[in-house]
Design a protein around this motif. Structure first.
Motif, PDB file in Angstrom:
ATOM      1  N   LEU A 190      80.164  41.425 -17.985  1.00 44.57           N
ATOM      2  CA  LEU A 190      80.384  41.110 -16.570  1.00 44.57           C
ATOM      3  C   LEU A 190      79.210  41.562 -15.713  1.00 44.57           C
ATOM      4  N   ALA A 191      78.629  42.710 -16.059  1.00 49.04           N
ATOM      5  CA  ALA A 191      77.496  43.225 -15.284  1.00 49.04           C
ATOM      6  C   ALA A 191      76.330  42.237 -15.283  1.00 49.04           C
ATOM      7  N   THR A 192      76.084  41.588 -16.415  1.00 47.24           N
ATOM      8  CA  THR A 192      75.018  40.578 -16.469  1.00 47.24           C
ATOM      9  C   THR A 192      75.274  39.473 -15.455  1.00 47.24           C
ATOM     10  N   SER A 193      76.536  39.032 -15.371  1.00 50.94           N
ATOM     11  CA  SER A 193      76.892  37.965 -14.432  1.00 50.94           C
ATOM     12  C   SER A 193      76.763  38.433 -12.991  1.00 50.94           C
ATOM     13  N   LEU A 194      77.321  39.601 -12.684  1.00 48.05           N
ATOM     14  CA  LEU A 194      77.281  40.079 -11.301  1.00 48.05           C
ATOM     15  C   LEU A 194      75.868  40.461 -10.870  1.00 48.05           C
ATOM     16  N   ASP A 195      75.080  41.015 -11.790  1.00 50.71           N
ATOM     17  CA  ASP A 195      73.685  41.329 -11.460  1.00 50.71           C
ATOM     18  C   ASP A 195      72.931  40.068 -11.045  1.00 50.71           C
ATOM     19  N   SER A 196      73.258  38.944 -11.681  1.00 56.36           N
ATOM     20  CA  SER A 196      72.546  37.694 -11.378  1.00 56.36           C
ATOM     21  C   SER A 196      72.765  37.263  -9.934  1.00 56.36           C
ATOM     22  N   VAL A 197      73.908  37.636  -9.373  1.00 52.07           N
ATOM     23  CA  VAL A 197      74.194  37.281  -7.978  1.00 52.07           C
ATOM     24  C   VAL A 197      73.160  37.892  -7.043  1.00 52.07           C
ATOM     25  N   PHE A 198      72.695  39.085  -7.383  1.00 55.37           N
ATOM     26  CA  PHE A 198      71.761  39.808  -6.507  1.00 55.37           C
ATOM     27  C   PHE A 198      70.290  39.474  -6.789  1.00 55.37           C
ATOM     28  N   ARG A 199      70.025  38.741  -7.861  1.00 54.04           N
ATOM     29  CA  ARG A 199      68.636  38.365  -8.175  1.00 54.04           C
ATOM     30  C   ARG A 199      68.358  36.997  -7.572  1.00 54.04           C
ATOM     31  N   ILE A 200      68.301  36.985  -6.251  1.00 49.67           N
ATOM     32  CA  ILE A 200      68.164  35.719  -5.525  1.00 49.67           C
ATOM     33  C   ILE A 200      66.765  35.127  -5.689  1.00 49.67           C
ATOM     34  N   ASP A 201      65.765  35.960  -5.777  1.00 46.11           N
ATOM     35  CA  ASP A 201      64.379  35.474  -5.828  1.00 46.11           C
ATOM     36  C   ASP A 201      63.717  35.823  -7.152  1.00 46.11           C
ATOM     37  N   ALA A 202      64.437  35.652  -8.245  1.00 47.17           N
ATOM     38  CA  ALA A 202      63.874  35.936  -9.568  1.00 47.17           C
ATOM     39  C   ALA A 202      62.729  34.982  -9.886  1.00 47.17           C
ATOM     40  N   SER A 206      61.940  33.712 -12.815  1.00 50.93           N
ATOM     41  CA  SER A 206      62.260  32.735 -13.855  1.00 50.93           C
ATOM     42  C   SER A 206      63.760  32.755 -14.104  1.00 50.93           C
ATOM     43  N   PRO A 207      64.298  31.698 -14.698  1.00 50.47           N
ATOM     44  CA  PRO A 207      65.721  31.690 -15.014  1.00 50.47           C
ATOM     45  C   PRO A 207      66.149  32.862 -15.892  1.00 50.47           C
ATOM     46  N   ALA A 208      65.321  33.204 -16.892  1.00 54.26           N
ATOM     47  CA  ALA A 208      65.677  34.321 -17.768  1.00 54.26           C
ATOM     48  C   ALA A 208      65.803  35.622 -16.978  1.00 54.26           C
ATOM     49  N   GLU A 209      64.925  35.810 -15.999  1.00 53.95           N
ATOM     50  CA  GLU A 209      64.956  37.043 -15.205  1.00 53.95           C
ATOM     51  C   GLU A 209      66.197  37.123 -14.315  1.00 53.95           C
ATOM     52  N   VAL A 210      66.776  35.974 -13.977  1.00 56.92           N
ATOM     53  CA  VAL A 210      68.013  35.982 -13.191  1.00 56.92           C
ATOM     54  C   VAL A 210      69.083  36.798 -13.908  1.00 56.92           C
ATOM     55  N   TYR A 211      69.058  36.731 -15.246  1.00 56.27           N
ATOM     56  CA  TYR A 211      70.084  37.398 -16.050  1.00 56.27           C
ATOM     57  C   TYR A 211      69.585  38.664 -16.726  1.00 56.27           C
ATOM     58  N   GLY A 212      68.407  39.106 -16.373  1.00 57.06           N
ATOM     59  CA  GLY A 212      67.881  40.312 -16.983  1.00 57.06           C
ATOM     60  C   GLY A 212      67.383  40.110 -18.395  1.00 57.06           C
ATOM     61  N   GLY A 213      67.029  38.884 -18.730  1.00 58.28           N
ATOM     62  CA  GLY A 213      66.517  38.584 -20.071  1.00 58.28           C
ATOM     63  C   GLY A 213      67.487  37.727 -20.858  1.00 58.28           C
ATOM     64  N   THR A 214      66.945  36.976 -21.807  1.00 58.98           N
ATOM     65  CA  THR A 214      67.757  36.057 -22.603  1.00 58.98           C
ATOM     66  C   THR A 214      68.816  36.781 -23.427  1.00 58.98           C
ATOM     67  N   ALA A 215      68.497  37.953 -23.947  1.00 57.83           N
ATOM     68  CA  ALA A 215      69.424  38.673 -24.820  1.00 57.83           C
ATOM     69  C   ALA A 215      70.750  38.973 -24.126  1.00 57.83           C
ATOM     70  N   ALA A 216      70.702  39.212 -22.815  1.00 59.44           N
ATOM     71  CA  ALA A 216      71.918  39.544 -22.070  1.00 59.44           C
ATOM     72  C   ALA A 216      72.867  38.353 -21.964  1.00 59.44           C
ATOM     73  N   LEU A 217      72.364  37.151 -22.256  1.00 59.19           N
ATOM     74  CA  LEU A 217      73.179  35.941 -22.160  1.00 59.19           C
ATOM     75  C   LEU A 217      73.745  35.505 -23.504  1.00 59.19           C
ATOM     76  N   ARG A 218      73.623  36.343 -24.511  1.00 54.65           N
ATOM     77  CA  ARG A 218      74.113  35.947 -25.834  1.00 54.65           C
ATOM     78  C   ARG A 218      75.588  35.534 -25.832  1.00 54.65           C
ATOM     79  N   PRO A 219      76.473  36.273 -25.132  1.00 50.09           N
ATOM     80  CA  PRO A 219      77.875  35.821 -25.100  1.00 50.09           C
ATOM     81  C   PRO A 219      78.032  34.428 -24.499  1.00 50.09           C
ATOM     82  N   GLY A 220      77.302  34.148 -23.429  1.00 45.54           N
ATOM     83  CA  GLY A 220      77.379  32.838 -22.805  1.00 45.54           C
ATOM     84  C   GLY A 220      76.770  31.750 -23.666  1.00 45.54           C
ATOM     85  N   LEU A 221      75.649  32.051 -24.326  1.00 45.03           N
ATOM     86  CA  LEU A 221      75.022  31.081 -25.219  1.00 45.03           C
ATOM     87  C   LEU A 221      75.936  30.763 -26.393  1.00 45.03           C
ATOM     88  N   THR A 222      76.648  31.778 -26.885  1.00 39.44           N
ATOM     89  CA  THR A 222      77.598  31.559 -27.973  1.00 39.44           C
ATOM     90  C   THR A 222      78.728  30.648 -27.529  1.00 39.44           C
TER      91      THR A 222
END
Length: 216
Positions: free
Chosen positions: A49-61, A63-79
């Motif tokens: 959940l923290a990955t998702s909520l953190d993305s809300v505050f990364r308005i001016d990231a 790159s897309p990967a940086e919105v989520y703090g890196g690709t690895a943090a999106l593994r549950p969503g990618l799955t």
């Protein structure tokens, strides 16, 4: 709820653009996966959940990967996205919720005053999120209230089904709404990257390949 990754995608190679869109879709499903978990059990996976909520505050990231703090943090969503594309997704509610959020996002971006109000509300919580963490109850309550005061008034409404015992608790409802706000954030990013519902039909194989590569 906009970001500079929109400009970044305009100059990206086709395969990079597809990969970025896959990340945004994964972000959408990751947030909605937590919506469903909270609604059914009253509890989220805090790290996911923290990955998702953190993305809300990364308005001016940058790159897309940086919105989520890196690709690895999106593994549950990618799955979840891979399971959707391979017809192995166990939760039949997720695609319905995703479509509702995508439709809601279209209404949202067509209302500049509401978009500004949401952005201002997010900015107002930026300091608290940095100091206490985006999953702190007070931050989630504020985000949930922001969703209730803005996006929940748009149509179509996103209807979340779950256990009435938990959905009758104000703290759980606030958490669900905060996660929905994060889902809308990913829907905004997906559209900014040129994503559309046609992608799910015409670029399905490319998206599947991108998801597989990202998971590896």
């Amino acid at each position: 709820m906009t970001d500079s990754s929109n400009d970044h995608s305009n100059h990206a190679p086709a395969d990079r653009t597809i990969a970025d869109r896959a990340l945004a879709l994964a972000g959408l499903l990751q947030a909605l996966g937590q919506v469903r978990r909270i609604a059914e059990t009253g509890q989220a996976n805090v790290e996911v959940l923290a990955t998702s909520l953190d993305s809300v505050f990364r308005i001016d990231a940058a790159s897309p990967a940086e919105v989520y703090g890196g690709t690895a943090a999106l593994r549950p969503g990618l799955t979840l996205l891979r399971e959707y594309f391979t017809s192995r997704l166990k939760d039949e509610q997720l695609p319905r919720l995703a479509l509702a959020v995508i439709q809601l996002e279209r209404r949202f971006v067509a209302d500049p005053a509401m978009a500004q109000r949401v952005r201002d509300g997010i900015t107002a919580q930026q300091g608290a999120a940095e100091h206490q963490g985006s999953t702190h109850p007070e931050v989630m309550t504020a985000l949930g209230d922001l969703y209730a005061e803005t996006l929940s008034h748009l149509r179509p409404r996103v209807l979340v089904q779950g256990n009435p015992h938990y959905l009758g608790q104000s703290a759980v409802v606030a958490e669900v709404r905060a996660a929905l706000l994060a889902a809308v954030r990913s829907a905004v990013l997906w559209r900014q990257l040129g994503g559309s519902l046609f992608d799910l039909l015409l670029r399905r194989r490319q998206l599947v390949n991108a998801v597989e590569q990202l998971l590896r």
